[in-house]
Design a protein around this motif. Structure first.
Motif, mmCIF file in Angstrom:
data_model
loop_
_atom_site.group_PDB
_atom_site.id
_atom_site.type_symbol
_atom_site.label_atom_id
_atom_site.label_comp_id
_atom_site.label_asym_id
_atom_site.label_seq_id
_atom_site.Cartn_x
_atom_site.Cartn_y
_atom_site.Cartn_z
ATOM 1 N N THR A 194 0.821 -1.226 0.000
ATOM 2 C CA THR A 194 0.000 0.000 0.000
ATOM 3 C C THR A 194 0.848 1.266 0.000
ATOM 4 N N THR B 168 -3.231 -4.335 -1.158
ATOM 5 C CA THR B 168 -3.099 -4.905 0.174
ATOM 6 C C THR B 168 -1.627 -5.008 0.539
ATOM 7 N N ASP C 199 -3.960 -12.122 2.184
ATOM 8 C CA ASP C 199 -5.117 -11.474 1.565
ATOM 9 C C ASP C 199 -5.050 -11.560 0.047
#
Length: 251
Positions: free
Chosen positions: A197, A228, A233
């Motif tokens: 990010t 992410t 994830d």
């Protein structure tokens, strides 16, 4: 010919591996193709282009549902980004996905290494460049291409998802090409995950704050990108997309 020592520098021209002191090309194959001065030879170049497509399709024919990962060639081992790439490769392999990269050094090597160490299938698609960039040692299947557009076709055709690690112009080129194919529905929608990010956040801010606000893209287009910091994830996003698609062929 004397035996090659450990320090000998090697390069690739298409599928051929060539010792650097015997290799004196002035231009890459892509450069020669795009030169208008050489246009009289273009009809014959079609045969070489065709052969690259045949070689790629033939070697990758048994690959199903791979995840293509893009990222910088300039990242050194034992750095946080390299460790992230290695973790990603291992996690994708652990989830049963063949892993495909550009086959070079840096983050490509990290992802191939992680997949190989986890017992997964590690694929590297190399490209002829004017500077040295050999396939890394962690690929199970390695193919060298002369033409960028042939290589890019293989990245898309045999993948069900893209993950983008931090990178430069090459990574951005691959990211936006994939995004355009999904946005224009040239391929059935499949996930494009941006991992990191802090790295990708400013780019997304510009897309939302400039492109969306001025009407160059729609808000829904931005939603095609998922960002992410978590490898878990990223793998989950790919798995959820696969379940939604229900095994549908996106090609």
């Amino acid at each position: 010919m004397p035996p090659l020592d450990r320090d000998t520098r090697l390069s690739y021209r298409g599928a051929a591996r060539i010792r650097e002191d015997q290799d004196t090309p002035t231009q890459t194959t892509d450069q020669r193709l795009l030169r208008s001065a050489d246009s009289a030879r273009d009809p014959w170049r079609v045969l070489r282009i065709q052969s690259e497509f045949v070689e790629g399709f033939d070697n990758l024919a048994t690959v199903s549902g791979a995840v293509t990962v893009f990222g910088s060639a300039r990242i050194a081992p034992d750095t946080p980004y390299y460790d992230l790439g290695r973790e990603l490769g291992g996690a994708l392999a652990g989830a049963g996905y063949p892993v495909m990269t550009g086959g070079g050094p840096g983050l490509m090597e990290a992802v191939n290494r992680g997949a190989c160490e986890a017992g997964g299938y590690s694929i590297g698609l190399g490209i002829e460049l004017p500077f040295e960039q050999n396939l890394n040692q962690w690929v199970d299947l390695g193919i060298n291409f002369r033409y960028f557009f042939v290589r890019k076709t293989m990245f898309v055709k045999y993948a069900q998802a893209f993950v983008c690690l931090p990178g430069g112009f090459g990574t951005l080129d691959e990211l936006f090409e994939a995004l355009t194919l999904v946005q224009t529905r040239k391929v059935t929608q499949f996930p494009i995950v941006l991992l990191g990010t802090e790295f990708w956040g400013p780019l997304l801010d510009w897309v939302r704050g400039t492109l969306v606000e001025q009407g160059f893209v729609s808000p829904a287009d931005v939603d095609l990108l998922q960002v992410t910091d978590s490898v878990a994830d990223a793998v989950a996003i790919i798995g959820q997309s696969r379940q939604r698609q229900g095994g549908e062929d996106h090609r």
